[in-house]
Design a protein around this motif. Structure first.
Motif, PDB file in Angstrom:
ATOM      1  N   UNK A   1     -54.663  20.342 -21.180  1.00 37.09           N
ATOM      2  CA  UNK A   1     -55.483  19.116 -20.339  1.00 37.09           C
ATOM      3  C   UNK A   1     -56.208  18.437 -21.188  1.00 37.09           C
ATOM      4  N   UNK A   2     -57.051  19.330 -21.922  1.00 35.07           N
ATOM      5  CA  UNK A   2     -57.946  18.177 -22.987  1.00 35.07           C
ATOM      6  C   UNK A   2     -57.344  17.346 -23.895  1.00 35.07           C
ATOM      7  N   UNK A   3     -56.458  17.847 -24.399  1.00 33.28           N
ATOM      8  CA  UNK A   3     -55.654  17.163 -25.488  1.00 33.28           C
ATOM      9  C   UNK A   3     -54.789  16.041 -24.878  1.00 33.28           C
ATOM     10  N   UNK A   4     -54.151  16.425 -23.933  1.00 35.15           N
ATOM     11  CA  UNK A   4     -53.342  15.243 -23.342  1.00 35.15           C
ATOM     12  C   UNK A   4     -54.127  14.072 -22.401  1.00 35.15           C
ATOM     13  N   UNK A   5     -55.477  14.731 -22.131  1.00 36.81           N
ATOM     14  CA  UNK A   5     -56.217  13.670 -21.354  1.00 36.81           C
ATOM     15  C   UNK A   5     -56.973  12.820 -22.200  1.00 36.81           C
ATOM     16  N   UNK A   6     -57.209  13.218 -23.387  1.00 35.25           N
ATOM     17  CA  UNK A   6     -57.897  12.417 -24.528  1.00 35.25           C
ATOM     18  C   UNK A   6     -56.781  11.427 -25.047  1.00 35.25           C
ATOM     19  N   UNK A   7     -55.532  11.805 -25.224  1.00 34.97           N
ATOM     20  CA  UNK A   7     -54.404  10.817 -25.861  1.00 34.97           C
ATOM     21  C   UNK A   7     -54.181   9.904 -24.728  1.00 34.97           C
ATOM     22  N   UNK A   8     -54.129  10.363 -23.405  1.00 35.60           N
ATOM     23  CA  UNK A   8     -53.682   9.582 -22.288  1.00 35.60           C
ATOM     24  C   UNK A   8     -54.585   8.505 -22.276  1.00 35.60           C
ATOM     25  N   UNK A   9     -56.109   8.615 -22.204  1.00 32.61           N
ATOM     26  CA  UNK A   9     -57.081   7.727 -22.046  1.00 32.61           C
ATOM     27  C   UNK A   9     -57.030   6.602 -23.066  1.00 32.61           C
ATOM     28  N   UNK A  10     -56.825   7.138 -24.295  1.00 31.41           N
ATOM     29  CA  UNK A  10     -56.631   6.222 -25.426  1.00 31.41           C
ATOM     30  C   UNK A  10     -55.606   5.271 -25.285  1.00 31.41           C
ATOM     31  N   UNK A  11     -54.364   5.850 -25.088  1.00 33.26           N
ATOM     32  CA  UNK A  11     -53.230   4.950 -24.597  1.00 33.26           C
ATOM     33  C   UNK A  11     -53.322   3.986 -23.670  1.00 33.26           C
ATOM     34  N   UNK A  12     -54.109   4.340 -22.586  1.00 32.48           N
ATOM     35  CA  UNK A  12     -54.390   3.375 -21.460  1.00 32.48           C
ATOM     36  C   UNK A  12     -55.307   2.339 -21.885  1.00 32.48           C
TER      37      UNK A  12
END
Length: 395
Positions: free
Chosen positions: A212-223
């Protein structure tokens, strides 16, 4: 024991439509920024912040409203959020000052999290081997709503003025609110804890789940990348090519090709390839900025760049969600809150930075900013995901 309702194709389609309609409410304003700046005598930065405050409202809705999907009967919750969105849109259409427009935009942002209640609902109702595809289908509706909102907004503004955009959208959401109550199945809540425990558990999920931490960081930067591009695009096209609101909105149709990524990413996730496919989608996003830079002089290059940007961002997003929904079946609404709060915080930061960057350096500054964040996503993915053996993809 209560039996779980069957996720039929019709129900899945209904959820996809609702997902698109609700999230579109957040994006109708983007092709109108130049128009609103002229009408209210605003600078580019101030007009662009209208997008930012709506996304911050959405962030608040993600934190406060979405976790209730684990705690409350979801049909009733979805009926209420859809009705509140309809009221907020109607108020935006009737607003006669920029401050009122901002205030009701925040209200719409908070309530239109309907989509983020529908996505974990689809994951909850789907069988394990179809979960990625179900999430991909509802997300296809959501992404189509985001993109077509701009086309609808631009065309309606040119035909009947910008107020008509919000008034028509309000009636559509009101109709969906009634349909929610009549069509959605009754679902027993998956959590009966106190509200304090419910909200605290979101932080516990972040503490306990490295995925969840890894995917949230990647998702936030992508958005953030998504917000950087779409916030500044209207200014560039209006000034470089003298485009009308309707023509600017048409680029949403081009970006809709990115919907294909949602279906592809969902199928790849069901087969256990979400981890590697994420990297592929991130690199597609990076490549798009080369074409978007040349888009100052070539609309063909710009159009292809828009397609690649949306393909990359949406594909990575579906891959992220497919991975986090494997973690805890009884906490999917709270997992959605954790991930999507990070996602939209990134989007709000991206929109705000785009408004400032465009004012300082024009389109080249936007390209430099967007491409830098896109490259950072690839680096984070490579460091955090590739260090794990591929055979552990299902974990």
């Amino acid at each position: 024991m209560h039996s779980k309702p069957v996720l039929t194709r019709g129900l899945l389609a209904f959820m996809a439509v609702g997902s698109g309609l609700s999230v579109a409410s957040l994006y109708y304003v983007q092709p109108l920024l130049e128009l609103l700046a002229r009408e209210y005598g605003l600078s580019d930065t101030k007009a662009g912040l209208l997008v930012t405050v709506a996304q911050l409202g959405y962030l608040a809705g993600l934190i406060v409203v979405v976790p209730l999907g684990d705690h409350h009967e979801r049909r009733k919750l979805l009926t209420i959020t859809s009705a509140l969105t309809a009221l907020g849109l109607l108020a935006m259409g009737l607003s006669h000052s920029f401050l009122l427009l901002v205030a009701f935009s925040i209200m719409v942002g908070i309530s239109c999290v309907t989509a983020q209640i529908l996505v974990p609902l689809a994951a909850h109702l789907a069988s394990d081997d179809k979960r990625g595809s179900a999430v991909g289908t509802v997300m296809s509706g959501l992404l189509l709503g985001i993109l077509l909102a701009r086309t609808f907004s631009g065309v309606m503004a040119e035909l009947a003025g910008w107020r008509s955009v919000f008034i028509v959208a309000a009636f559509l959401m009101a109709g969906y609110s009634v349909a929610c109550y009549k069509i959605l199945p009754h679902l027993v809540p998956t959590s009966n804890t106190s509200y304090r425990t419910l909200y605290a558990s979101i932080l516990h999920l972040f503490r306990d789940e490295p995925v969840l931490r890894r995917r949230s960081l990647i998702g936030g930067l992508q958005y953030a990348v998504f917000g950087i591009f779409w916030t500044a695009m209207a200014f560039m096209l209006a000034r470089q090519y003298d485009m009308s609101e309707a023509m600017i909105g048409m680029f949403g149709l081009i970006g809709a090709i990115g919907i294909l990524a949602a279906r592809i990413a969902g199928r790849l996730a069901d087969r256990g390839w979400a981890r590697l496919s994420t990297g592929g989608f991130l690199m597609v996003t990076v490549s798009s900025w080369v074409l978007l830079y040349w888009g100052q002089w070539s609309l063909v290059a710009f159009g292809v760049g828009v397609v690649l940007l949306d393909l990359g961002i949406q594909g990575a997003h579906i891959s992220n969600q497919s991975e986090i929904y494997r973690l805890n079946p009884e906490a999917r609404s709270r997992l959605t809150t954790g991930y999507m709060a990070s996602y939209f915080l990134g989007g709000a930061c991206g929109s705000a930075s785009a408004a400032v960057s465009y004012g300082m350096g024009g389109w080249p500054a936007i390209v430099a900013l967007g491409s830098s964040v896109s490259i950072l996503c690839v680096v984070i993915w490579a460091v955090t995901e590739l260090r794990f053996p591929v055979k552990r993809m299902h974990q």
